[in-house]
Write an enzyme that holds these catalytic residues in place. Structure first.
Site, PDB file in Angstrom:
ATOM      1  N   CYS A   2       0.870  -1.179   0.000  1.00  0.00           N
ATOM      2  CA  CYS A   2       0.000   0.000   0.000  1.00  0.00           C
ATOM      3  C   CYS A   2       0.902   1.222   0.000  1.00  0.00           C
ATOM      4  O   CYS A   2       2.106   1.127   0.231  1.00  0.00           O
ATOM      5  CB  CYS A   2      -0.868   0.039   1.252  1.00  0.00           C
ATOM      6  N   GLY A  30      -0.670   0.677  -4.962  1.00  0.00           N
ATOM      7  CA  GLY A  30      -2.001   0.141  -4.697  1.00  0.00           C
ATOM      8  C   GLY A  30      -3.029   0.819  -5.570  1.00  0.00           C
ATOM      9  O   GLY A  30      -3.062   2.051  -5.648  1.00  0.00           O
ATOM     10  N   ASN A 104       0.548   0.506   5.910  1.00  0.00           N
ATOM     11  CA  ASN A 104       1.152  -0.298   4.854  1.00  0.00           C
ATOM     12  C   ASN A 104       1.881  -1.451   5.522  1.00  0.00           C
ATOM     13  O   ASN A 104       2.766  -1.219   6.342  1.00  0.00           O
ATOM     14  CB  ASN A 104       2.135   0.557   4.040  1.00  0.00           C
ATOM     15  N   GLY A 105       1.489  -2.671   5.202  1.00  0.00           N
ATOM     16  CA  GLY A 105       2.152  -3.830   5.805  1.00  0.00           C
ATOM     17  C   GLY A 105       1.153  -4.925   6.089  1.00  0.00           C
ATOM     18  O   GLY A 105       0.029  -4.912   5.589  1.00  0.00           O
ATOM     19  N   CYS A 238      12.541  -4.893   3.216  1.00  0.00           N
ATOM     20  CA  CYS A 238      12.035  -5.812   2.179  1.00  0.00           C
ATOM     21  C   CYS A 238      12.862  -5.658   0.901  1.00  0.00           C
ATOM     22  O   CYS A 238      12.893  -4.593   0.293  1.00  0.00           O
ATOM     23  CB  CYS A 238      10.573  -5.496   1.891  1.00  0.00           C
ATOM     24  N   TYR A 244      11.539  -4.481  -7.332  1.00  0.00           N
ATOM     25  CA  TYR A 244      10.370  -4.249  -8.177  1.00  0.00           C
ATOM     26  C   TYR A 244       9.412  -3.182  -7.688  1.00  0.00           C
ATOM     27  O   TYR A 244       8.993  -2.320  -8.446  1.00  0.00           O
ATOM     28  CB  TYR A 244       9.638  -5.599  -8.327  1.00  0.00           C
ATOM     29  N   ASP A 347      14.240  -9.194 -17.121  1.00  0.00           N
ATOM     30  CA  ASP A 347      13.076  -8.880 -16.295  1.00  0.00           C
ATOM     31  C   ASP A 347      13.524  -8.784 -14.842  1.00  0.00           C
ATOM     32  O   ASP A 347      14.573  -9.314 -14.467  1.00  0.00           O
ATOM     33  CB  ASP A 347      12.003  -9.971 -16.456  1.00  0.00           C
ATOM     34  N   CYS A 384       5.127 -14.407   0.664  1.00  0.00           N
ATOM     35  CA  CYS A 384       5.420 -13.319   1.606  1.00  0.00           C
ATOM     36  C   CYS A 384       4.267 -13.213   2.606  1.00  0.00           C
ATOM     37  O   CYS A 384       3.107 -13.300   2.218  1.00  0.00           O
ATOM     38  CB  CYS A 384       5.556 -12.002   0.851  1.00  0.00           C
ATOM     39  N   CYS A 435      15.240  -8.485   4.528  1.00  0.00           N
ATOM     40  CA  CYS A 435      14.416  -9.690   4.544  1.00  0.00           C
ATOM     41  C   CYS A 435      14.611 -10.399   3.203  1.00  0.00           C
ATOM     42  O   CYS A 435      14.559  -9.773   2.151  1.00  0.00           O
ATOM     43  CB  CYS A 435      12.946  -9.324   4.720  1.00  0.00           C
TER      44      CYS A 435
HETATM   45 FE1  SF4 Z   1       9.806  -8.549   0.943  1.00  0.00          FE
HETATM   46 FE2  SF4 Z   1      10.029 -11.130   0.250  1.00  0.00          FE
HETATM   47 FE3  SF4 Z   1      10.449 -10.359   2.779  1.00  0.00          FE
HETATM   48 FE4  SF4 Z   1       7.993 -10.268   1.736  1.00  0.00          FE
HETATM   49  S1  SF4 Z   1       9.221 -12.109   2.117  1.00  0.00           S
HETATM   50  S2  SF4 Z   1       8.978  -8.685   3.007  1.00  0.00           S
HETATM   51  S3  SF4 Z   1       8.424  -9.697  -0.398  1.00  0.00           S
HETATM   52  S4  SF4 Z   1      11.680  -9.787   0.968  1.00  0.00           S
END
Ligand code: SF4
Length: 451
Positions: A2, A30, A104-105, A238, A244, A347, A384, A435
């Site tokens: 979001c 979003g 957002n989350g 993230c 992306y 890509d 995710c 992450c």
């Molecule tokens: Fe981002 Fe992948 Fe972690 Fe989800 S699992 S927060 S998409 S790095």
């Protein structure tokens, strides 16, 4: 996924306009619903609906939203279904106060918390985890909003970037891992908050800094104050924001999205070389990586696919058949740059594989003699749980198939992914700070606390 904004602009009764432009800049985060809550001398009201920002708001509606403090939200649902009641911001009234909040989350223990609150008599009007956060803040409020937020942060588990508006304060909160981005900008007579710095640029706000993981920022008539919550956990931003989601003109935690993607393309060229006549990108998010690949490999970059900018993302969401039709409408090969050529198609990621399959076929139909697919991220092999709408593991082509089977499925002459080490190097990391759960299954927040 979001987008959120917050505007504190003392004396400017058109703060809603700022929120509107900020949301337009964050529309990529979003497209299901949009909303703005406004504070007019302590009276908080909200307008929200399904649709794009410019579909939900027009001049007439914006002219009715008077006030010098506002928050806004664009939604892509990951928790709670896609319908109007789940649109944000959320307005909540409680003893001694009321507030508006945009989130957002995604919480991983929302269900358990919701059940506890319902057992205590709380009635919810949406099915979102965001309302659970707002309800907890209300329940924890004993006269000090920052204490209520800190107590709530101790209870919720998952990812959250929040903008909260009370009768006299604009507040920003980022979860202890810093999973979702949130930045602060300076306006002439106030402040702006946004998911990404590109929204600050649109507003003419000067970028100040990111909200730190676990930090609470309070903005009121006395200026801006930072409170670090007691949460001390290692940062885990993230990685998919860099691959992306975020706009290439945004900077998150000090790293330019464009630069990170270009770096990823360069490293990809070293790790996964190809013999070809031209490098093309899958626009738009694959373009910086394709330019990086071309520069590193020495193979000339050219535009190979033209994107129809008037096909919205919502069009290609609901069903597989509509998604496949959407690809054809969205991307058209530029025959003059493709015909008779050996093509490297770069890509940003492959999730289901269906889009790549369609594009490869379209390139062959346009006369490409070879199509070598290069992907600027490792295979996505896990879902995710922190706010990005990845499909279930069964739908992830990388989770269930070996490389050769994926290559055959998408119809490429060769297929090469960037390694996780290479991806981390593209954001100057040796493995810390991010992450990577969807790429290697190492979830920073245990999922067994979901119930
Ligand atoms: Fe981002 Fe992948 Fe972690 Fe989800 S699992 S927060 S998409 S790095």
């Amino acid at each position: 996924m979001c987008g959120i904004v917050g505007i504190y602009d003392k004396g400017n009764i058109n703060a809603a306009n700022g929120a509107y432009y900020g949301l337009v800049a964050l529309q990529h985060r979003g497209q299901e619903s949009a909303g703005i809550a406004i504070n007019n001398d302590g009276i908080i009201t909200c307008y929200k609906d399904m649709g794009y920002v410019n579909e939900v708001f027009d001049d007439k509606i914006l002219s009715l939203l008077k006030g010098d403090m506002a928050i806004g939200h664009v939604r892509y649902s990951t928790s709670g279904a896609s319908f109007a009641a789940n649109a944000q911001p959320i307005l909540i009234k409680f003893k001694n106060g009321n507030l508006a909040m945009a989130h957002n989350g995604n919480l991983v223990n929302a269900e358990a918390l919701r059940e506890q609150l319902e057992d205590q008599g709380m009635i919810f009007s949406t099915t979102t985890d965001s309302e659970v956060i707002a309800a907890l803040i209300a329940r924890n409020y004993k006269g000090d909003i920052v204490n209520a937020i800190q107590d709530t942060m101790d209870m919720v588990k998952g990812s959250y970037a929040l903008v909260i508006m009370t009768v006299d304060k604009l507040i920003a909160v980022r979860d202890g891992y810093g999973l979702r981005p949130l930045v602060i900008g300076k306006l002439d007579d106030g402040y702006a908050l946004a998911s990404e710095s590109c929204a600050l640029d649109t507003l003419g706000a000067e970028f100040m800094r990111d909200v730190k993981p676990g930090e609470i920022i309070v903005i009121d008539k006395d200026g801006m104050k930072s409170i670090q919550s007691s949460i001390t956990i290692p940062k885990k931003g993230c990685l998919f924001e860099y691959i992306y989601f975020a706009r290439p003109d945004s900077i998150i935690d000090g790293i330019s999205m464009y630069k990170a993607r270009e770096n990823a393309g360069k490293i990809l060229a070293s790790e996964q070389p190809a013999i070809a006549d031209t490098v093309i990108s899958v626009p738009d998010s694959g373009t910086p990586a394709a330019i990086g690949y071309a520069n590193q490999s020495g193979i000339p970059y050219s535009v190979g696919l033209i994107k129809n900018r008037y096909v919205g993302r919502t069009f290609i969401q609901p069903t597989q058949s509509m998604r496949e039709l959407g690809v054809k409408l969205k991307l058209n090969p530029l025959k003059g740059n493709i015909k008779g050529k050996r093509v490297v198609m770069v890509d940003d990621s492959i999730v289901r594989g269906t889009t790549s399959r369609k594009i490869v076929k379209a390139l062959r139909d346009a006369g490409a003699t070879e199509v070598h697919v290069r992907v600027a991220s490792p295979p996505v092999i896990h879902s995710c749980h922190y706010g990005i709408d990845t499909p279930t593991t069964e739908e992830l082509v990388g989770a269930i198939n070996p490389l050769e089977k994926i290559r055959k499925y998408i119809g490429a002459d060769s297929l090469g992914y960037l390694s996780l080490k290479g991806l981390l190097a593209s954001v100057d990391s040796d493995g810390e700070g991010y992450c990577t759960a969807c790429l290697n299954g190492e979830y920073p927040i245990p999922l067994d606390c979901r119930r």
